[in-house]
Design an enzyme around this catalytic site. Structure first.
Site, mmCIF file in Angstrom:
data_model
loop_
_atom_site.group_PDB
_atom_site.id
_atom_site.type_symbol
_atom_site.label_atom_id
_atom_site.label_comp_id
_atom_site.label_asym_id
_atom_site.label_seq_id
_atom_site.Cartn_x
_atom_site.Cartn_y
_atom_site.Cartn_z
ATOM 1 N N HIS A 97 -34.089 30.136 -9.485
ATOM 2 C CA HIS A 97 -34.585 30.263 -10.863
ATOM 3 C C HIS A 97 -33.428 30.178 -11.845
ATOM 4 O O HIS A 97 -32.306 30.600 -11.561
ATOM 5 C CB HIS A 97 -35.352 31.572 -11.069
ATOM 6 N N HIS A 99 -32.365 31.411 -15.607
ATOM 7 C CA HIS A 99 -32.678 32.324 -16.711
ATOM 8 C C HIS A 99 -32.337 31.640 -18.036
ATOM 9 O O HIS A 99 -31.226 31.118 -18.200
ATOM 10 C CB HIS A 99 -31.805 33.586 -16.654
HETATM 11 P P1 AMP Z 1 -32.096 37.414 -10.337
HETATM 12 O O1 AMP Z 1 -31.505 38.784 -10.387
HETATM 13 O O2 AMP Z 1 -31.268 36.350 -10.954
HETATM 14 O O3 AMP Z 1 -32.549 37.055 -8.916
HETATM 15 O O4 AMP Z 1 -33.394 37.468 -11.252
HETATM 16 C C1 AMP Z 1 -34.668 37.816 -10.815
HETATM 17 C C2 AMP Z 1 -35.464 38.107 -12.045
HETATM 18 O O5 AMP Z 1 -36.834 38.115 -11.715
HETATM 19 C C3 AMP Z 1 -35.169 39.471 -12.689
HETATM 20 O O6 AMP Z 1 -34.626 39.273 -13.990
HETATM 21 C C4 AMP Z 1 -36.532 40.166 -12.710
HETATM 22 O O7 AMP Z 1 -36.755 40.870 -13.911
HETATM 23 C C5 AMP Z 1 -37.498 39.008 -12.573
HETATM 24 N N1 AMP Z 1 -38.768 39.330 -11.973
HETATM 25 C C6 AMP Z 1 -38.985 39.987 -10.803
HETATM 26 N N2 AMP Z 1 -40.308 40.088 -10.568
HETATM 27 C C7 AMP Z 1 -40.940 39.480 -11.595
HETATM 28 C C8 AMP Z 1 -42.317 39.251 -11.934
HETATM 29 N N3 AMP Z 1 -43.305 39.667 -11.149
HETATM 30 N N4 AMP Z 1 -42.597 38.595 -13.090
HETATM 31 C C9 AMP Z 1 -41.592 38.174 -13.884
HETATM 32 N N5 AMP Z 1 -40.292 38.354 -13.621
HETATM 33 C C10 AMP Z 1 -39.959 39.000 -12.504
#
Ligand code: AMP
Ligand code: ZN
Length: 140
Positions: A97, A99
């Site tokens: 993903h 950001h």
């Molecule tokens: P990372 O730490 O780069 O792997 O980012 C994962 C991101 O996914 C975090 O910023 C979380 O807030 C986000 N996240 C986790 N679960 C969900 C969800 N169900 N809906 C939207 N965002 C999510």
């Protein structure tokens, strides 16, 4: 597969979708690190940046400027950060993903770069760039 982002794409877990096409899905990050914090993901499950094939990369990255401009239009931020966490120390969801984080005066997001230029001389820069070039050649 037990992947929350695959479940979001399939609609098994709800999300605030902002964009979708044949290859890409984008939705609000639940944490809203800053207002408008958005995640862009490929529909195809890929653990992280290392596993992204060129076609999927093109599809995902081509949506990023479109979303950045939409965030700019919607919220008039002072700037924007694009972040990807691959493996340690920060990746928490193992579905690739990107950001998108609009920036505002006095927001609480903490992203900083360090400058180690004083530790480098010409031979060090050369050694580092040679190591990367040689690894690139071995990839082919
Ligand atoms: P990372 O730490 O780069 O792997 O980012 C994962 C991101 O996914 C975090 O910023 C979380 O807030 C986000 N996240 C986790 N679960 C969900 C969800 N169900 N809906 C939207 N965002 C999510
Ligand atoms: Zn997945």
């Amino acid at each position: 597969m037990d992947c929350i982002f695959c479940k979001i794409i399939d609609g098994e877990i709800p999300s605030y979708k902002v964009y979708e096409d044949a290859f890409v899905y984008a939705f609000l990050d639940i944490s809203q690190g800053t207002k408008g914090h958005t995640l862009v993901i490929p529909k195809k499950h890929v653990d992280n940046l290392y596993g992204l094939d060129e076609r999927t990369a093109k599809a995902v990255f081509s949506v990023v400027p479109k979303l950045a401009n939409a965030l700019k239009k919607a919220f008039n931020p002072i700037g924007l950060n694009v972040v990807n966490n691959t493996e340690k120390p920060l990746q928490s969801v193992n579905h690739f993903h990107i950001h998108l984080l609009p920036r505002y005066e006095n927001d609480t997001l903490n992203i900083s770069m360090s400058n180690n230029q004083s530790l480098y001389d010409e031979s060090k820069y050369t050694a580092v760039s040679d190591a990367i070039k040689s690894a690139l050649n071995k990839e082919k």
